[in-house]
Design an enzyme around this catalytic site. Structure first.
Site, PDB file in Angstrom:
ATOM      1  N   ASN A  38      41.826  57.343  72.588  1.00  0.00           N
ATOM      2  CA  ASN A  38      40.504  57.927  72.830  1.00  0.00           C
ATOM      3  C   ASN A  38      39.581  57.443  71.710  1.00  0.00           C
ATOM      4  OD1 ASN A  38      38.278  59.532  73.190  1.00  0.00           O
ATOM      5  ND2 ASN A  38      39.329  61.475  72.745  1.00  0.00           N
ATOM      6  N   TRP A  39      38.734  56.493  72.062  1.00  0.00           N
ATOM      7  CA  TRP A  39      37.871  55.890  71.026  1.00  0.00           C
ATOM      8  C   TRP A  39      36.741  56.822  70.601  1.00  0.00           C
ATOM      9  CZ3 TRP A  39      36.765  50.062  72.582  1.00  0.00           C
ATOM     10  CH2 TRP A  39      37.984  49.384  72.707  1.00  0.00           C
ATOM     11  N   LYS A  40      36.493  57.862  71.394  1.00  0.00           N
ATOM     12  CA  LYS A  40      35.366  58.770  71.130  1.00  0.00           C
ATOM     13  C   LYS A  40      34.078  57.942  70.989  1.00  0.00           C
ATOM     14  CE  LYS A  40      38.631  62.040  69.275  1.00  0.00           C
ATOM     15  NZ  LYS A  40      38.959  63.090  68.329  1.00  0.00           N
ATOM     16  N   GLY A  84      43.509  59.606  68.702  1.00  0.00           N
ATOM     17  CA  GLY A  84      42.108  59.420  68.314  1.00  0.00           C
ATOM     18  C   GLY A  84      42.013  58.424  67.176  1.00  0.00           C
ATOM     19  N   GLY A  85      41.919  58.936  65.958  1.00  0.00           N
ATOM     20  CA  GLY A  85      41.687  58.092  64.779  1.00  0.00           C
ATOM     21  C   GLY A  85      42.577  56.855  64.706  1.00  0.00           C
ATOM     22  N   SER A 105      46.133  64.047  65.364  1.00  0.00           N
ATOM     23  CA  SER A 105      46.576  63.338  64.158  1.00  0.00           C
ATOM     24  C   SER A 105      47.918  62.631  64.326  1.00  0.00           C
ATOM     25  CB  SER A 105      46.600  64.285  62.953  1.00  0.00           C
ATOM     26  OG  SER A 105      45.287  64.770  62.697  1.00  0.00           O
ATOM     27  N   GLU A 117      36.532  68.537  72.129  1.00  0.00           N
ATOM     28  CA  GLU A 117      35.161  68.271  71.656  1.00  0.00           C
ATOM     29  C   GLU A 117      34.155  68.533  72.773  1.00  0.00           C
ATOM     30  OE1 GLU A 117      36.020  64.385  70.103  1.00  0.00           O
ATOM     31  OE2 GLU A 117      37.258  65.342  68.567  1.00  0.00           O
ATOM     32  N   GLU A 136      46.642  69.267  72.953  1.00  0.00           N
ATOM     33  CA  GLU A 136      45.985  68.891  71.712  1.00  0.00           C
ATOM     34  C   GLU A 136      45.574  70.156  70.956  1.00  0.00           C
ATOM     35  OE1 GLU A 136      44.317  64.676  71.915  1.00  0.00           O
ATOM     36  OE2 GLU A 136      42.788  65.986  72.715  1.00  0.00           O
ATOM     37  N   GLY A 194      41.851  65.231  64.349  1.00  0.00           N
ATOM     38  CA  GLY A 194      41.018  64.610  63.324  1.00  0.00           C
ATOM     39  C   GLY A 194      41.126  65.267  61.962  1.00  0.00           C
ATOM     40  N   HIS A 231      38.418  67.548  76.963  1.00  0.00           N
ATOM     41  CA  HIS A 231      38.758  67.360  75.544  1.00  0.00           C
ATOM     42  C   HIS A 231      38.131  68.498  74.742  1.00  0.00           C
ATOM     43  CE1 HIS A 231      38.788  65.729  71.510  1.00  0.00           C
ATOM     44  NE2 HIS A 231      39.784  64.966  71.914  1.00  0.00           N
TER      45      HIS A 231
HETATM   46  P1  PGA Z   1      43.067  62.431  66.428  1.00  0.00           P
HETATM   47  O1  PGA Z   1      42.326  62.760  67.810  1.00  0.00           O
HETATM   48  O2  PGA Z   1      44.260  61.558  66.767  1.00  0.00           O
HETATM   49  O3  PGA Z   1      42.040  61.712  65.600  1.00  0.00           O
HETATM   50  O4  PGA Z   1      43.482  63.720  65.843  1.00  0.00           O
HETATM   51  C1  PGA Z   1      43.055  63.050  68.970  1.00  0.00           C
HETATM   52  C2  PGA Z   1      42.109  63.364  70.085  1.00  0.00           C
HETATM   53  O5  PGA Z   1      41.060  63.979  69.838  1.00  0.00           O
HETATM   54  O6  PGA Z   1      42.364  63.022  71.256  1.00  0.00           O
END
Ligand code: PGA
Length: 256
Positions: A9-11, A232-233, A211, A97, A165, A171, A95
């Protein structure tokens, strides 16, 4: 046996030039990897060029969101048919977010999951508790509600992936322990058993997000009900994403 599924997930990261560089670096690192499905989810406007960039590679393309209507006066939104036209096959729905910053609730997400699956794409439906909810022992209740208010037997299970998640792990560098993550994945699988039936529940991929990085991927992916990851990251760095993909591929090789 469920094929491991690793999604990035590049966000809201990567210009087009950076996106091209990331995919080409990833291609060189994964080679002809097998036994794992790989997905990247760039921002909407990169979907068409990224479809070209991944053509012929073992990498699928997904969007990070979609509106539930096919078309209409919804400024700033993108519909499922528009996403499908790019060559994308998956859409992330719910998600944390989007739930948090954009106030997407169960009613809204139930429509989105049906729009995505009804439109012929696979929905990656995200669930997970906040730190406050975990600390007050509400994890099970929250995840149960998030599943029951959105899923139903009318949602085709073969177009569904569920991402657990924990919000406190996204994050933050804090990861759920393999035991904590497995316990919630197991709960989700049993909830799916009630929505569908046991065989169907056993066929749906449940993936962990929060993470995940090369250092903790193998032990999380080794858990019985963890079939992959939403990253994500670490997916923004080809070396790290490739290492997580390699950990998932070796889960397939070591399967009985
Ligand atoms: P993260 O994000 O790996 O940076 O914790 C995961 C996500 O939000 O899908």
């Amino acid at each position: 046996m469920r094929t491991p599924f690793i999604a990035g997930n590049w966000k809201m990261h990567k210009t087009l030039a950076e996106a091209r560089e990331l995919v080409s670096d990833l291609r060189d690192r994964i080679g002809d990897v097998s036994g794992v499905e790989i997905l990247v989810c760039p921002p909407f406007q990169h979907l068409f060029p990224m479809a070209k960039a991944v053509a012929g590679l073992p990498i699928m393309l997904g969007a990070q969101n979609a509106h539930h209507e096919v078309e209409g006066a919804f400024t700033g939104e993108v519909s499922v048919p528009m996403i499908k036209e790019t060559g994308a096959t998956h859409v992330i729905v719910g998600h944390s977010e989007r739930r948090g910053y954009f106030k997407e609730d169960g009613e809204w997400l139930a429509k989105k999951v049906r729009a995505v699956t009804g439109g012929g794409l696979t929905a990656i439906y995200c669930v997970g508790e906040t730190l406050e909810e975990r600390e007050s022992d509400q994890t099970e209740a929250v995840v149960t509600r998030q599943i029951s208010e959105v899923l139903g037997s009318d949602v085709p299970a073969d177009r569904l992936v569920i991402a657990y998640e924990p919000v406190w792990a996204i994050g933050t560098g804090k990861t759920a322990s393999p035991g904590q993550a497995q316990a919630v994945h197991k709960l989700i699988r049993s909830l799916l058993g009630s929505v569908y039936d046991t065989d169907t529940a056993n066929s749906v991929r449940l993936i962990y997000g929060g993470s995940m990085k090369p250092a903790n991927a193998a032990e999380l992916l080794a858990q019985a009900d963890i079939d992959g990851a939403l990253v994500g990251g670490a997916c923004l760095v080809a070396e790290d994403f490739a290492a997580i993909i390699a950990a998932a591929a070796s889960k397939t090789r070591s399967a009985p």
